[in-house]
Write a protein that holds these residues in place. Structure first.
Motif, PDB file in Angstrom:
ATOM      1  N   ARG A  59     -12.204   9.833  14.568  1.00 48.91           N
ATOM      2  CA  ARG A  59     -12.905   8.558  14.376  1.00 48.91           C
ATOM      3  C   ARG A  59     -12.115   7.384  14.935  1.00 48.91           C
ATOM      4  O   ARG A  59     -12.699   6.362  15.271  1.00 48.91           O
ATOM      5  CB  ARG A  59     -13.204   8.357  12.904  1.00 48.91           C
ATOM      6  CG  ARG A  59     -14.211   9.389  12.414  1.00 48.91           C
ATOM      7  CD  ARG A  59     -14.536   9.312  10.952  1.00 48.91           C
ATOM      8  NE  ARG A  59     -14.386   7.996  10.370  1.00 48.91           N
ATOM      9  CZ  ARG A  59     -14.378   7.760   9.080  1.00 48.91           C
ATOM     10  NH1 ARG A  59     -14.516   8.743   8.233  1.00 48.91           N
ATOM     11  NH2 ARG A  59     -14.228   6.538   8.622  1.00 48.91           N
ATOM     12  N   PHE A  60     -10.793   7.527  15.004  1.00 51.79           N
ATOM     13  CA  PHE A  60      -9.933   6.466  15.521  1.00 51.79           C
ATOM     14  C   PHE A  60      -8.909   7.077  16.465  1.00 51.79           C
ATOM     15  O   PHE A  60      -8.494   8.218  16.295  1.00 51.79           O
ATOM     16  CB  PHE A  60      -9.214   5.735  14.382  1.00 51.79           C
ATOM     17  CG  PHE A  60     -10.155   5.008  13.466  1.00 51.79           C
ATOM     18  CD1 PHE A  60     -10.572   3.723  13.762  1.00 51.79           C
ATOM     19  CD2 PHE A  60     -10.631   5.616  12.329  1.00 51.79           C
ATOM     20  CE1 PHE A  60     -11.453   3.060  12.925  1.00 51.79           C
ATOM     21  CE2 PHE A  60     -11.515   4.964  11.490  1.00 51.79           C
ATOM     22  CZ  PHE A  60     -11.932   3.683  11.782  1.00 51.79           C
ATOM     23  N   SER A  67     -11.488   2.323  17.367  1.00 54.39           N
ATOM     24  CA  SER A  67     -12.544   3.179  16.837  1.00 54.39           C
ATOM     25  C   SER A  67     -13.133   4.032  17.953  1.00 54.39           C
ATOM     26  O   SER A  67     -13.457   3.537  19.030  1.00 54.39           O
ATOM     27  CB  SER A  67     -13.650   2.330  16.213  1.00 54.39           C
ATOM     28  OG  SER A  67     -14.715   3.160  15.792  1.00 54.39           O
ATOM     29  N   SER A  71     -21.229   3.220  17.849  1.00 53.41           N
ATOM     30  CA  SER A  71     -21.872   2.220  17.014  1.00 53.41           C
ATOM     31  C   SER A  71     -23.278   1.976  17.549  1.00 53.41           C
ATOM     32  O   SER A  71     -23.664   2.537  18.567  1.00 53.41           O
ATOM     33  CB  SER A  71     -21.057   0.926  17.021  1.00 53.41           C
ATOM     34  OG  SER A  71     -20.899   0.447  18.334  1.00 53.41           O
TER      35      SER A  71
END
Length: 95
Positions: A59-60, A67, A71
Motif C-alpha cells: 500500500r505504501f 501511497s 485512488s
C-alpha cells in the motif's frame, strides 16, 4: 601526435581511460545506461515517486512512503493509477 592530442591526452589510446576506446554505459545507449529504468522484476510495483521496487499488494512505498494504492478521481470517480497527476477519463488534475 598533434599538440591538442598531447594536451588533452587524445581520444583513442591512452589518456585517462586506461587503454582508450569507449568506456561503456552511455546515456541510455545500452541497458543500464543513464536514463534507462529497468522494469520491476516479476510483477513487482515500481514507486511512481522514487522508482523503488515494492512487493505486489504493498500500500505504501518501502523506500519513500508514497501511497501505492489507487485512488478515485474527485470529479468522475474513475480509478486513478498511483502517481497519476491527471484523470485519464475526464482530465481533472489530481489533488
Amino acid at each position: 601526435m598533434g599538440i591538442l592530442d598531447r594536451i588533452f591526452g587524445g581520444h583513442h589510446g591512452g589518456g585517462h581511460h586506461g587503454g582508450g576506446g569507449h568506456h561503456g554505459g552511455g546515456y541510455g545507449a545500452t541497458p543500464g545506461g543513464y536514463g534507462n529504468v529497468p522494469p520491476p522484476p516479476g510483477g513487482a510495483i515500481a514507486c511512481p515517486s522514487c522508482r523503488a521496487v515494492n512487493a505486489v499488494g504493498a500500500r505504501f512505498c518501502q523506500q519513500c512512503g508514497t501511497s501505492l494504492a489507487p485512488s478515485a478521481c474527485a470529479q468522475c470517480g474513475t480509478t486513478l493509477q498511483a502517481g497519476a497527476k491527471f484523470c485519464g477519463q475526464c482530465g481533472k488534475a489530481v489533488a
